[in-house]
Motif scaffolding. Structure first.
Motif, PDB file in Angstrom:
ATOM      1  N   ALA A 122       0.827  -1.214   0.000  1.00 43.63           N
ATOM      2  CA  ALA A 122       0.000   0.000   0.000  1.00 43.63           C
ATOM      3  C   ALA A 122       0.860   1.262   0.000  1.00 43.63           C
ATOM      4  CB  ALA A 122      -0.929  -0.016   1.217  1.00 43.63           C
TER       5      ALA A 122
ATOM      6  N   LEU B   3       4.893   4.788  -4.192  1.00 43.74           N
ATOM      7  CA  LEU B   3       4.929   6.053  -4.922  1.00 43.74           C
ATOM      8  C   LEU B   3       3.576   6.750  -4.843  1.00 43.74           C
ATOM      9  CD1 LEU B   3       6.930   4.925  -8.074  1.00 43.74           C
ATOM     10  CD2 LEU B   3       7.762   6.076  -6.026  1.00 43.74           C
ATOM     11  N   GLY B   4       2.529   5.956  -4.619  1.00 40.60           N
ATOM     12  CA  GLY B   4       1.199   6.540  -4.465  1.00 40.60           C
ATOM     13  C   GLY B   4       1.154   7.514  -3.297  1.00 40.60           C
ATOM     14  N   ASN B   5       1.754   7.142  -2.180  1.00 36.41           N
ATOM     15  CA  ASN B   5       1.749   8.020  -1.009  1.00 36.41           C
ATOM     16  C   ASN B   5       2.747   9.153  -1.154  1.00 36.41           C
ATOM     17  OD1 ASN B   5       1.282   5.127  -0.394  1.00 36.41           O
ATOM     18  ND2 ASN B   5       0.569   5.981   1.526  1.00 36.41           N
TER      19      ASN B   5
ATOM     20  N   TYR C  52       5.189   2.336 -13.102  1.00 40.66           N
ATOM     21  CA  TYR C  52       5.723   2.446 -11.751  1.00 40.66           C
ATOM     22  C   TYR C  52       7.234   2.250 -11.756  1.00 40.66           C
ATOM     23  CZ  TYR C  52       4.490   2.097  -6.746  1.00 40.66           C
ATOM     24  OH  TYR C  52       4.291   2.333  -5.413  1.00 40.66           O
TER      25      TYR C  52
ATOM     26  N   PHE D 290      -6.068   3.536  -5.258  1.00 42.77           N
ATOM     27  CA  PHE D 290      -4.686   3.316  -5.689  1.00 42.77           C
ATOM     28  C   PHE D 290      -3.781   3.145  -4.481  1.00 42.77           C
ATOM     29  CE2 PHE D 290      -0.468   4.705  -6.949  1.00 42.77           C
ATOM     30  CZ  PHE D 290      -0.292   4.146  -8.208  1.00 42.77           C
ATOM     31  N   SER D 291      -3.921   4.046  -3.524  1.00 45.46           N
ATOM     32  CA  SER D 291      -3.009   4.049  -2.400  1.00 45.46           C
ATOM     33  C   SER D 291      -3.169   2.809  -1.533  1.00 45.46           C
ATOM     34  CB  SER D 291      -3.216   5.315  -1.568  1.00 45.46           C
ATOM     35  OG  SER D 291      -2.195   5.440  -0.627  1.00 45.46           O
TER      36      SER D 291
ATOM     37  N   SER E 159      -3.941  -0.030  -2.628  1.00 41.84           N
ATOM     38  CA  SER E 159      -3.759  -1.180  -3.533  1.00 41.84           C
ATOM     39  C   SER E 159      -5.060  -1.945  -3.742  1.00 41.84           C
ATOM     40  CB  SER E 159      -2.702  -2.160  -3.017  1.00 41.84           C
ATOM     41  OG  SER E 159      -1.486  -1.512  -2.795  1.00 41.84           O
TER      42      SER E 159
ATOM     43  N   SER F  80      -7.127  -3.805  -7.516  1.00 42.47           N
ATOM     44  CA  SER F  80      -6.038  -4.235  -8.374  1.00 42.47           C
ATOM     45  C   SER F  80      -5.577  -5.653  -8.023  1.00 42.47           C
ATOM     46  CB  SER F  80      -4.886  -3.239  -8.326  1.00 42.47           C
ATOM     47  OG  SER F  80      -4.640  -2.797  -7.013  1.00 42.47           O
TER      48      SER F  80
HETATM   49  N1  TRP Z   1      -0.572   1.301  -3.415  1.00 47.26           N
HETATM   50  C1  TRP Z   1       0.542   1.543  -4.260  1.00 47.26           C
HETATM   51  C2  TRP Z   1       1.108   2.911  -3.941  1.00 47.26           C
HETATM   52  O1  TRP Z   1       0.544   3.644  -3.179  1.00 47.26           O
HETATM   53  C3  TRP Z   1       0.191   1.444  -5.719  1.00 47.26           C
HETATM   54  C4  TRP Z   1      -0.635   0.270  -6.062  1.00 47.26           C
HETATM   55  C5  TRP Z   1      -1.866   0.274  -6.602  1.00 47.26           C
HETATM   56  C6  TRP Z   1      -0.300  -1.062  -5.868  1.00 47.26           C
HETATM   57  N2  TRP Z   1      -2.329  -0.976  -6.773  1.00 47.26           N
HETATM   58  C7  TRP Z   1      -1.390  -1.824  -6.331  1.00 47.26           C
HETATM   59  C8  TRP Z   1       0.805  -1.665  -5.340  1.00 47.26           C
HETATM   60  C9  TRP Z   1      -1.360  -3.202  -6.268  1.00 47.26           C
HETATM   61  C10 TRP Z   1       0.826  -3.030  -5.261  1.00 47.26           C
HETATM   62  C11 TRP Z   1      -0.237  -3.797  -5.734  1.00 47.26           C
HETATM   63  O2  TRP Z   1       2.123   3.269  -4.459  1.00 47.26           O
END
Ligand code: TRP
Length: 487
Positions: free
Chosen positions: A26, A29-31, A112, A247-248, A250, A253
């Protein structure tokens, strides 16, 4: 084999390992890049508030839904969905929810790794600079001492102009990811998380304290939590905040389903989900509190005031981390060493996320094609490398190649299209399907046994999953994609 046996014999060796791996996925790079950039671009406070709203009412219930399906299904994300659907007497087509998410995770991985490659490049620059500073005995001065501000600002554009360098850094990072995933759940993925995450937490706390003493901390607070009610209603701010929350964490996905499948039956999923969401959200906010004070410290008082008033925008997007921040480090005491530690911290966060991004599809491919882990990891990692490499041309030769000129893709090159497509379409669609599946389709007895909730909490969670998540995600998706509907 230390972990509890799952069908492939893989699993976390302890609850701590599971939590660290999930938090590691989690926090990324998102955070550290996307959250501050989106907060900056969407006017600070309104975005942050809507983001926290999304984490609590949507992210948390879906996090529990995904880990629940994974642990009960005991397979890859798609396989787990099929198993749970079969047991609930429903169509195995529901696994499309996981399929969309898996494609999303794979596409995120492509770009990423390119971004993480930039981080590696900056680490290299800060390392040589720090060594230089030690040699010249100027470590207490600013970073990148021998360069003018204009030269520091030119580092990123110079990297962009140099495709070979960008591809090389991207390759190095992808190779490290492949190495960890190839070694398996306990032998690779878990090790990366258990070693890097504690160091990451020490670093981010240290840098935030540094920023609080040396930077414009109160201005950053004002910026991040400045409340502009009018912007709360802006559909594009809402879609950005929802996309960022999923996204953050995870979510949407396939990953939390995949990692859930490696969790043993004794683990209380509700409690673990709250810990994961709390850790991730705290890191996002602390990252804001680490980055903005440092950046604001270098701004002239007038333009800082203009940013706080909302009449001027802080540099949004990737320039925030890769241009504004290095410039800020340049004029701060001990800037080279703090800058170095900062980029190492981002690198650790990125690696624990990229292994998760790759694992989401690897765990499916191993079972689907009945092939060894190493082979599938190298193949999928290789394809992701190639797509990412192509996307990296968006920063040079293909900057004007903008193939999709509609809705949120308008005016975006390939790199931006992949980001927008995943965060603002694929992840929300997958999360929406997950919530409908768990809320309405899955056998209730199965849920009651699996999720660790009872009584009132169970009812609240079910209400959120059944009604709040699908309705809000659905509405935000529609209005965010087609803003004309609301004007
Ligand atoms: N959460 C990750 C971040 O904040 C990005 C991300 C999105 C991710 N979906 C994911 C990472 C699935 C691992 C698996 O940067």
């Amino acid at each position: 084999m230390a972990g509890p046996a799952t069908p492939t014999g893989e699993g976390w060796s302890s609850r701590t390992a599971f939590v660290l791996a999930a938090v590691g996925s989690a926090v990324g790079l998102g955070n550290l890049v996307r959250f501050p950039a989106e907060a900056g671009a969407n006017g600070g406070g309104a975005f942050v508030i809507f983001y926290i709203f999304c984490v609590c009412l949507i992210g948390l219930p879906i996090l529990l839904s995904e880990t629940l399906v994974g642990r009960h299904g005991q397979s890859s994300a798609i396989g787990s969905f099929k198993n749970v659907a079969r047991e609930s007497g429903a169509s195995s087509w529901w696994s499309v929810a996981a399929g969309v998410g898996m494609v999303g995770a794979f596409l995120i991985l492509t770009y990423y790794s390119v971004l993480a490659g930039w981080i590696v490049h900056f680490i290299g620059i800060f390392v040589s600079d720090t060594i230089g500073a030690i040699g010249a005995n100027t470590l207490a001065d600013g970073a990148l001492e021998d360069r003018s501000v204009a030269e520091v600002q030119a580092i990123l554009p110079a990297l962009h102009a140099n495709s070979t360098q960008m591809l090389m850094m991207h390759a190095i990072f992808m190779a490290m990811t492949i190495f960890a995933v190839g070694r398996g759940v306990t032998g690779g993925i878990e090790k990366v998380a258990v070693w890097l995450m504690p160091i990451f937490f020490l670093l981010i706390i240290g840098i935030t304290v540094y920023g609080a003493f040396n930077g414009a901390f109160s201005a950053a607070l004002a910026f991040l939590f400045d409340f502009q009610p009018a912007r709360l209603l802006d559909p594009s701010v809402q879609l950005s905040a929802l996309g960022q929350a999923l996204f953050s964490l995870s979510l949407g996905s396939a990953l939390m389903i995949t990692y859930g499948a490696y969790a043993s039956k004794e683990i209380n999923l509700a409690k673990t989900s709250v810990q994961i969401a709390t850790a991730d959200t705290s890191v996002a906010i602390v990252a804001g509190l680490a980055i903005f004070p440092i950046i604001f410290a270098t701004l002239a008082p007038l333009s800082l005031q203009a940013i706080l008033d909302g009449t001027e925008q802080v540099q949004g997007g990737l320039g925030l981390l890769f241009v504004s921040l290095p410039v800020a480090f340049q004029s701060m005491p001990g800037g080279s060493i703090i800058g170095l530690l900062f980029f190492i911290m981002v690198f650790f966060a990125a690696l624990t996320s990229s292994v998760a991004l790759l694992e989401a599809s690897v765990s499916w491919a191993i079972r689907r094609f009945n092939q060894p882990r190493w082979l599938m990891t190298i193949l999928l990692g290789g394809v992701a490398f190639m797509i990412g490499g192509w996307a990296s041309f968006s920063f040079n030769s293909q900057a004007d190649f903008k193939p999709l000129n509609f809705i949120i893709f308008a005016d975006q090159p390939v790199f931006g299209i992949i980001d927008e497509l995943t965060a603002k379409i694929l992840l929300p669609v997958s999360a929406l399907l997950v919530s409908v599946f768990v809320g309405w389709v899955v056998d209730r007895k199965l849920i009651n046994r699996e999720n660790g909730l009872s009584g009132g909490m169970q009812r609240i969670w079910l209400f959120l999953v059944r009604w709040v998540c699908p309705v809000i995600i659905g509405l935000i998706l529609l209005t965010g994609l087609f803003p004309d509907l609301v004007t």
